[in-house]
Write a protein that holds these residues in place. Structure first.
Motif: not given
Length: 776
Positions: A532-561
């Motif tokens: 997601x960070x790389x996609x932001x640097x590449x100005x691919x913002x809509x893809x970055x939104x989806x990517x960061x959402x997935x990362x946040x959900x996965x971190x939540x699923x393993x209780x890594x707050x």
């Protein structure tokens, strides 16, 4: 002995030969014996055109040209020959010229072209030619070559000595007799495998000349050495055009498809043999277009299988070179195909081969001498087609090992080539980790480890970048999942530092896939966050939104707050850049709450800095100032001077927006001072300097120019093309204020061109509008 200049006379057979049953032929001389014929114009025909070899022709012809200068005074010393002054710039004449190069590179064509050119210039009265078949299963032996040459010189077969040394003595004597009579011969020994194969063919003096071709560089013959590389792209395309036009002047396929011809030439590796074969394939199929043949080569499982016209084949040509390699050299040649990138250093080769450095250096030198490897700046590489060939050999050897293990019922375990590849990938990952550790340190601080300082670490990372990024896919291919997932994490700081965002996206995407396949949820979440960070640097913002959402959900699923808070911080940035400032603000606030609960001061400061920028966009000036001030304070408390400088700039922007100009300028001065002390990522340094020069209104034009030049240098170090273009635009404005319109025009023109190249059309248009006003 009879000499007949350039005239060739047909060889005479036995006259009146009589046989009885199984007995050997008996020769009955019906007529008195005649002088043996001579064959002193034996050069085969030269190619009708030699593309792209002007420089090499000049090198060879300069060596063949008769030496007309006054003879140099000889200095006789015991055990030494003629000695010339070291200060003398005159290139001394040579007896031997040796043309070396890869199989199929056109050595014989060059030698024949130069030989005929020299004969036409009148430099020689005759020539001797022999193909030594040095790389065939039955090469011509020196004694056989001498017999052929002595026959060509008119020596009667009945007078032919049996021993090679005696033949060599007679050969040298015959050549000296001819030289005394004013005759000068060019002796061409084609396709020699070694110096020993040609040594007895050398005349006793420089009154004749020898031209050798070989796949090996022959440094022990005191020869003028000419190494032949593949053709340039322009010369390769010209060869294809000439070959088809020669076969059929009405054939317009190469004339009407310039780009396709260039692609085909590239797929042939600009190797003349491959180009000639491709031309023959097109000639044999008049309805096939150049694009179709190029597509076949591009998509073929093996280009070498296609590069075969029935009479010539690239693979068969390479086979002849490979067969002559000692077993250990052949093994190393195959192993080198496992390197994931285009070239490799000595230390990595030693790891790959599991051999000591001195032994590896010797083998590499031998492979280079055979022109199966190239060495540039102590980096070893293969021609594209040679690499294809080595890869096929490696695959065949690997498959043979697997089959043998299956037949013998041996227990499982990694095959030898997989083990070698794993060793190499682990070496790259371990060394990259040591190098990357320096990127969080001050630029010139010393550290324990493989690298003395940051500069040395960066130099290694720059040199190995392509190998390192390619290692991720290579690791995935051999199921070395740890490296496939971890190496992108190791390379993250470096690729961000240098601005290689496309590389970061590519390797991190692989890490996401492998982590998902193996069920490593935490690693997968981290990979999605970095992507997601790389996609932001590449100005691919809509893809970055989806990517960061997935990362946040996965971190939540393993209780890594804590990590979920980091992903939400990235999500806020993606939302802000994609035009959703309100959603971005809410996401930042959620991330800040998590990081306060986790007690992570570093991440709190990072979120606060971004939160300030979001408040500024929504015109919440007081909240923006408070958030930025807290961020700067936390970074200062943590000793993070790089991010402190960025936070001070954010705070200065907030103060400027609130009308507190003096306070904003004071913070900018502090930010510049922090940047000087930080020695961190040069991209951050450039951003701070550019922001501050914009806000510091009391700077003189020359002071602004100085800061912007520092920012420009930092952009160059960071490979930050977008910021680099903006520094040119800012410098153009600074030069306008300084009253130097010529400098302003130069910088603004460069800025507009760079912005266009980066696809930033609207910004380029703004700069061009300013240029138009300036010129008006």
């Amino acid at each position: 002995m009879a000499a007949s200049g350039l005239r060739s006379v047909a060889a005479a057979g036995n006259i009146g030969a009589v046989t009885t049953g199984d007995e050997s032929p008996l020769t009955v001389n019906v007529y008195p014996p005649a002088p043996a014929p001579t064959a002193l114009a034996s050069l085969p025909a030269a190619p009708s055109q030699l593309s792209g070899r002007d420089t090499e022709m000049e090198q060879v012809l300069s060596a063949l040209q008769p030496h007309t200068g006054a003879p140099r005074q000889a200095v006789d010393r015991p055990g030494a020959g003629t000695v010339a002054s070291a200060a003398d710039d005159v290139v001394p004449p040579v007896l031997v010229t040796s043309v070396a190069g890869l199989a199929g590179v056109g050595k014989t064509a060059l030698a024949l072209t130069c030989g005929h050119a020299a004969a036409e210039a009148g430099w020689f009265t005759g020539s001797l030619f022999i193909d030594l078949h040095g790389y065939d299963e039955s090469p011509v032996q020196p004694g056989q070559a001498l017999e052929a040459f002595l026959r060509a010189l008119g020596v009667n077969p009945t007078d032919m000595p049996a021993a090679a040394e005696e033949r060599a003595a007679l050969y040298r004597s015959a050549l000296e007799d001819m030289a005394d009579q004013g005759q000068r011969l060019l002796i061409v020994a084609d396709n020699a495998a070694s110096a020993d194969q040609v040594r007895l063919l050398l005349p006793g003096s420089r009154r004749h000349q020898v031209l050798i071709t070989s796949r090996h560089t022959l440094p022990t013959l005191n020869a003028r050495l000419v190494d032949l590389a593949v053709l340039s792209p322009v010369a390769a395309a010209a060869l294809l055009r000439h070959a088809l036009h020669r076969a059929n002047p009405a054939d317009r396929r190469v004339l009407d498809a310039v780009e396709d011809v260039e692609e085909l030439a590239g797929l042939c590796g600009y190797l003349p043999l491959a180009l000639h074969i491709s031309a023959a394939l097109l000639i044999l199929e008049p309805d096939q277009t150049v694009a179709e043949l190029a597509a076949e080569l591009a998509t073929a499982r093996s280009r070498l299988s296609l590069l075969d016209d029935g009479e010539r084949a690239v693979r068969a040509s390479f086979d002849l070179s490979y067969r002559r390699l000692p077993a250990d050299h052949a093994e190393l040649f195959r192993l080198l195909a496992l390197n994931p990138g285009p070239d490799i250093g000595l230390e990595a080769v030693a790891v790959l081969a599991a051999r000591p450095l001195p032994a590896v250096r010797t083998m590499l030198r031998a492979l280079g001498q055979a022109h199966l490897l190239e060495c540039v700046n102590r980096r070893w590489s293969m021609h594209d087609l040679v690499r294809d060939y080595a890869t096929e050999l490696a695959d065949d050897t690997q498959q043979a090992a697997v089959n043998s293990a299956g037949e013998e019922g041996t227990p499982g375990g990694a095959a030898p080539h997989v083990q070698a590849c794993s060793r190499l990938l682990e070496h790259y990952a371990t060394t990259a980790r040591a190098a990357s550790a320096h990127l969080t340190m001050r630029a010139h601080s010393a550290a324990v480890g493989a690298f003395a300082d940051q500069d040395e670490a960066l130099a290694w990372l720059d040199t190995e970048r392509v190998n390192l990024t390619a290692s991720v896919a290579a690791a995935a291919a051999i199921r070395h999942h740890d490296i496939a997932v971890q190496l992108p994490v190791i390379l993250y700081d470096y690729l961000i530092w240098r601005g290689y965002i496309d590389d970061l996206i590519a390797v991190t995407t692989i890490a996401c896939d492998i982590a998902h396949q193996t069920g490593a949820l935490a690693a997968e979440a981290g990979a999605w966050n970095n992507l997601g960070i790389a996609l932001i640097e590449a100005s691919r913002y809509e893809e970055a939104v989806l990517t960061h959402r997935r990362a946040a959900d996965l971190f939540g699923s393993v209780d890594d707050h804590n990590s979920r808070g980091k992903a939400l911080n990235g999500l806020g940035s993606a939302l802000g850049y994609s035009g959703n400032p309100t959603d971005a603000l809410q996401t930042y606030q959620q991330a800040l709450t998590i990081q306060r609960e986790c007690g992570d001061l570093q991440e709190q400061a990072a979120v606060l800095n971004n939160l300030s920028l979001s408040h500024q966009e929504l015109k919440n000036v007081e909240a923006a100032c408070a958030a930025a001030e807290e961020a700067a304070s936390l970074f200062r408390q943590l000793g993070d001077t790089t991010n402190e400088a960025k936070a001070l700039c954010t705070s200065a922007l907030a103060l400027q927006a609130s009308g507190q100009h003096n306070e904003a300028q004071a913070l900018c001065e502090r930010a510049i001072e922090s940047t000087r002390r930080a020695g961190g990522n040069p991209r951050d340094e450039a951003a701070v300097l550019m922001t501050c020069t914009e806000l510091l209104t009391d700077l003189t034009p020359q002071q602004k120019i100085t800061y912007l030049l520092q920012a420009q240098a930092a952009c160059a170090r960071a490979n930050a093309h977008d910021l680099y273009a903006h520094t040119f635009a800012a410098l153009g404005m600074a030069w306008i204020n300084a009253g130097d319109w010529d400098q302003a025009t130069t910088h603004l023109t460069r800025a507009a061109t760079m912005l266009d190249d980066l696809g930033l059309a609207s910004e380029a248009a703004d700069v061009r509008n300013l240029l138009a006003l300036l010129q008006a």
